[in-house]
Design a protein around this motif. Structure first.
Motif, PDB file in Angstrom:
ATOM      1  N   VAL B  20       0.852  -1.197   0.000  1.00 38.47           N
ATOM      2  CA  VAL B  20       0.000   0.000   0.000  1.00 38.47           C
ATOM      3  C   VAL B  20       0.883   1.241   0.000  1.00 38.47           C
ATOM      4  CG1 VAL B  20      -1.795   1.304   1.196  1.00 38.47           C
ATOM      5  CG2 VAL B  20      -1.795  -1.204   1.291  1.00 38.47           C
ATOM      6  N   ILE B  21       0.601   2.143  -0.904  1.00 35.64           N
ATOM      7  CA  ILE B  21       1.329   3.406  -1.005  1.00 35.64           C
ATOM      8  C   ILE B  21       0.308   4.535  -0.872  1.00 35.64           C
ATOM      9  CG2 ILE B  21       2.826   4.830  -2.441  1.00 35.64           C
ATOM     10  CD1 ILE B  21       3.630   2.234  -3.921  1.00 35.64           C
ATOM     11  N   LYS B  22       0.652   5.525  -0.054  1.00 35.19           N
ATOM     12  CA  LYS B  22      -0.306   6.592   0.226  1.00 35.19           C
ATOM     13  C   LYS B  22       0.200   7.961  -0.222  1.00 35.19           C
ATOM     14  CE  LYS B  22      -2.155   4.125   4.231  1.00 35.19           C
ATOM     15  NZ  LYS B  22      -2.463   4.181   5.684  1.00 35.19           N
ATOM     16  N   GLN B  60      -7.841  -5.668 -11.708  1.00 38.82           N
ATOM     17  CA  GLN B  60      -7.157  -6.923 -11.360  1.00 38.82           C
ATOM     18  C   GLN B  60      -6.483  -6.807  -9.993  1.00 38.82           C
ATOM     19  OE1 GLN B  60      -4.752  -7.705 -14.929  1.00 38.82           O
ATOM     20  NE2 GLN B  60      -6.491  -8.700 -15.897  1.00 38.82           N
ATOM     21  N   ARG B  61      -5.156  -6.853  -9.943  1.00 34.67           N
ATOM     22  CA  ARG B  61      -4.483  -6.837  -8.630  1.00 34.67           C
ATOM     23  C   ARG B  61      -4.250  -5.423  -8.094  1.00 34.67           C
ATOM     24  NH1 ARG B  61       0.400  -8.061  -8.414  1.00 34.67           N
ATOM     25  NH2 ARG B  61       0.974  -7.980 -10.616  1.00 34.67           N
ATOM     26  N   ILE B  62      -4.627  -4.437  -8.869  1.00 38.43           N
ATOM     27  CA  ILE B  62      -4.350  -3.053  -8.496  1.00 38.43           C
ATOM     28  C   ILE B  62      -5.646  -2.319  -8.200  1.00 38.43           C
ATOM     29  CG2 ILE B  62      -3.429  -0.857  -9.344  1.00 38.43           C
ATOM     30  CD1 ILE B  62      -1.500  -2.488 -11.061  1.00 38.43           C
ATOM     31  N   ALA B  63      -5.635  -1.532  -7.134  1.00 33.47           N
ATOM     32  CA  ALA B  63      -6.804  -0.725  -6.787  1.00 33.47           C
ATOM     33  C   ALA B  63      -6.329   0.630  -6.282  1.00 33.47           C
ATOM     34  CB  ALA B  63      -7.658  -1.422  -5.732  1.00 33.47           C
ATOM     35  N   SER B  74      -4.757   6.343  -2.225  1.00 34.35           N
ATOM     36  CA  SER B  74      -3.825   5.237  -1.980  1.00 34.35           C
ATOM     37  C   SER B  74      -3.843   4.236  -3.119  1.00 34.35           C
ATOM     38  CB  SER B  74      -4.203   4.512  -0.678  1.00 34.35           C
ATOM     39  OG  SER B  74      -4.164   5.385   0.426  1.00 34.35           O
ATOM     40  N   LEU B  75      -2.702   3.617  -3.316  1.00 33.51           N
ATOM     41  CA  LEU B  75      -2.551   2.531  -4.290  1.00 33.51           C
ATOM     42  C   LEU B  75      -2.415   1.227  -3.526  1.00 33.51           C
ATOM     43  CD1 LEU B  75      -2.009   1.675  -7.303  1.00 33.51           C
ATOM     44  CD2 LEU B  75       0.430   1.845  -6.718  1.00 33.51           C
TER      45      LEU B  75
END
Lengths: 118, 112
Positions: B20-22, B60-63, B74-75
């Motif tokens: 998680v990146i914010k 897919q795996r990214i939100a 956030s990623l």
């Protein structure tokens, strides 16, 4: 997808010379292109916004007489670093927004030009 | 003007874990928030984006999630793989402009 090219990919020059970098949108028209500078392990810093047929808009702190931008057509913008000095050594990346294609918000980036000034 | 802060600067995870990146932004009028992935010496590539009228978007795996009130987004990457290793940049677009203001970047390392 939309393709943006840059030329040259890398250039080494002597201090005091001028260097021109080209940014082309290959399969779409771009009324707006952007020029960024990226130092090692740092973020992309916007230098200027290039608009086809009009003067570029420079970010605060960027010398417009040192970094000359020309956007003469809908597929080509050029950045000329005049009287380059070692502190101008950096990775220069352009991006373009695709007019009438895909998302109107997306910026597509070129592969970058690594400039080294000796 | 707009200012974007990004955390953490580096992130190491085991393959299969989540990352998680914010990012936080300062201009409440900013309306578009893309995320870019940049591998060493390569061009930044858009991986996902979100507009201010949406709270969450998944591919897919990214939100990506957006909290307009708190001005942060956030990623989220699930089931990370070694090929996810790269530098990730968030960005915000101020209102009435096309330019992007980038965060400082996060170096993600996924260990096998």
């Amino acid at each position: 997808g939309a393709v943006v090219s840059q030329h040259p990919s890398r250039v080494i020059c002597k201090s005091g010379t001028s260097v021109k970098i080209e940014c082309r949108s290959l399969d779409f028209q771009a009324t707006t292109m952007f020029w960024y500078r990226q130092f090692p392990k740092q973020s992309l810093m916007l230098m200027a916004t290039s608009n086809e047929g009009s003067k570029a808009t420079y970010e605060q702190g960027v010398e417009k007489d040192k970094f000359l931008i020309n956007h003469a057509s809908l597929t080509l913008s050029t950045l000329t670093v005049t009287s380059a000095h070692p502190e101008d050594s950096s990775f220069y990346i352009c991006s373009a927004m695709a007019t009438g294609r895909g998302s109107p918000d997306t910026q597509y980036f070129g592969p970058g030009t690594r400039l080294t000034v000796l | 003007g707009e200012n974007v802060e990004q955390h953490p600067s580096t992130l190491s995870v085991q393959e299969g874990d989540s990352a998680v990146i914010k990012c936080t932004y300062s201009d409440s009028a900013s309306n578009y928030f893309p995320w870019y992935k940049q591998e060493l010496g390569k061009r930044p590539q858009l991986i996902i984006d979100i507009r201010s009228n949406v709270g969450e978007k998944k591919d897919q795996r990214i939100a990506v999630t957006l909290n307009k009130t708190a001005k942060h987004f956030s990623l989220h990457i699930t089931e990370t793989q070694p090929e996810d290793s790269a530098v990730y940049f968030c960005a915000a677009r101020p209102d009435n402009t096309d330019k992007l203001i980038f965060g400082t970047g996060t170096r993600l390392q996924v260990f096998p």
